[in-house]
Design a protein around this motif. Sequence first.
Motif, PDB file in Angstrom:
ATOM      1  N   THR A 193       0.832  -1.206   0.000  1.00 50.02           N
ATOM      2  CA  THR A 193       0.000   0.000   0.000  1.00 50.02           C
ATOM      3  C   THR A 193       0.864   1.251   0.000  1.00 50.02           C
ATOM      4  O   THR A 193       0.621   2.193  -0.763  1.00 50.02           O
ATOM      5  CB  THR A 193      -0.942   0.002   1.220  1.00 50.02           C
ATOM      6  N   ILE A 227       2.677   1.795  -3.380  1.00 50.92           N
ATOM      7  CA  ILE A 227       1.759   2.326  -4.398  1.00 50.92           C
ATOM      8  C   ILE A 227       1.420   3.778  -4.097  1.00 50.92           C
ATOM      9  O   ILE A 227       1.358   4.609  -5.006  1.00 50.92           O
ATOM     10  CB  ILE A 227       0.503   1.440  -4.512  1.00 50.92           C
ATOM     11  N   ALA A 228       1.229   4.114  -2.822  1.00 46.90           N
ATOM     12  CA  ALA A 228       0.963   5.505  -2.456  1.00 46.90           C
ATOM     13  C   ALA A 228       2.138   6.404  -2.829  1.00 46.90           C
ATOM     14  O   ALA A 228       1.950   7.502  -3.369  1.00 46.90           O
ATOM     15  CB  ALA A 228       0.650   5.606  -0.960  1.00 46.90           C
ATOM     16  N   THR A 242       2.200   6.712  -6.715  1.00 45.26           N
ATOM     17  CA  THR A 242       1.123   7.548  -7.249  1.00 45.26           C
ATOM     18  C   THR A 242       1.272   9.000  -6.782  1.00 45.26           C
ATOM     19  O   THR A 242       0.846   9.919  -7.488  1.00 45.26           O
ATOM     20  CB  THR A 242      -0.274   6.987  -6.909  1.00 45.26           C
ATOM     21  N   GLN A 302      -6.104  13.072  -7.089  1.00 43.33           N
ATOM     22  CA  GLN A 302      -5.039  12.094  -6.900  1.00 43.33           C
ATOM     23  C   GLN A 302      -4.229  12.430  -5.650  1.00 43.33           C
ATOM     24  O   GLN A 302      -3.936  11.549  -4.837  1.00 43.33           O
ATOM     25  CB  GLN A 302      -4.133  12.032  -8.128  1.00 43.33           C
ATOM     26  N   VAL A 353      -3.966   9.990  -2.472  1.00 45.48           N
ATOM     27  CA  VAL A 353      -2.643   9.471  -2.116  1.00 45.48           C
ATOM     28  C   VAL A 353      -2.429   9.637  -0.615  1.00 45.48           C
ATOM     29  O   VAL A 353      -1.948   8.728   0.066  1.00 45.48           O
ATOM     30  CB  VAL A 353      -1.524  10.176  -2.916  1.00 45.48           C
ATOM     31  N   LEU A 381      -4.369   7.048   1.111  1.00 44.65           N
ATOM     32  CA  LEU A 381      -3.732   5.738   0.940  1.00 44.65           C
ATOM     33  C   LEU A 381      -2.513   5.606   1.846  1.00 44.65           C
ATOM     34  O   LEU A 381      -2.265   4.528   2.404  1.00 44.65           O
ATOM     35  CB  LEU A 381      -3.356   5.536  -0.527  1.00 44.65           C
ATOM     36  N   ALA A 400      -7.839   0.141   0.904  1.00 45.35           N
ATOM     37  CA  ALA A 400      -6.661   0.381   0.078  1.00 45.35           C
ATOM     38  C   ALA A 400      -6.941   0.042  -1.390  1.00 45.35           C
ATOM     39  O   ALA A 400      -6.628   0.825  -2.291  1.00 45.35           O
ATOM     40  CB  ALA A 400      -5.469  -0.426   0.596  1.00 45.35           C
ATOM     41  N   MET A 442      -7.097   2.643  -4.615  1.00 45.36           N
ATOM     42  CA  MET A 442      -6.290   2.429  -5.818  1.00 45.36           C
ATOM     43  C   MET A 442      -7.165   2.382  -7.071  1.00 45.36           C
ATOM     44  O   MET A 442      -6.873   3.050  -8.069  1.00 45.36           O
ATOM     45  CB  MET A 442      -5.485   1.147  -5.690  1.00 45.36           C
ATOM     46  N   LEU A 457      -7.399   5.141 -10.137  1.00 47.35           N
ATOM     47  CA  LEU A 457      -7.175   4.700 -11.511  1.00 47.35           C
ATOM     48  C   LEU A 457      -8.343   5.104 -12.406  1.00 47.35           C
ATOM     49  O   LEU A 457      -8.144   5.700 -13.471  1.00 47.35           O
ATOM     50  CB  LEU A 457      -6.963   3.183 -11.557  1.00 47.35           C
TER      51      LEU A 457
END
Length: 141
Positions: free
Chosen positions: A19, A22-23, A26, A60, A64, A67, A86, A90, A94
């Motif tokens: 997680t 990816i945070a 992004t 975003q 973020v 997240l 989570a 995501m 997206l």
Amino acid sequence: MRRSGAYTGLIMTHSARLTLLIAAFTGMLAVILGAFGAHALRDLLEPRMLAAWQTAVEYQFWHVAALLAVGCLQQSTSCRWLRASALAFMLGMLLFCGSLYAMALSGIGQLGTITPFGGVALIFAWLFLFISLYAGRSTSA
């Protein structure tokens, strides 16, 4: 044997690590896409499409941050609602942000029909986060 002063990295749960990775990624993308929109696209896109791009960047960034919070919470507990939150964050980023970016770049307004599905995923992400916090245990400290 560990060398003196060598950084071995953080120890995290698998879910939290994924997680947070990816945070972080992004988040980096949000900075890049925000700068790209402000500098490279400013004179290329019509105002309505530039506004859509800016909305995508803003959403975003906010999600973020959410997240990142979910990833931090995953460090201390293994909760299916946090995992669901989570994943929904995501997916929501997206679909919501991705469709706005694609619409702004392509000029194809029909891509905006995907955006509400991303919005629903983001709503569910916040709901799942709420449930995980509500269902969690509190201490007297």
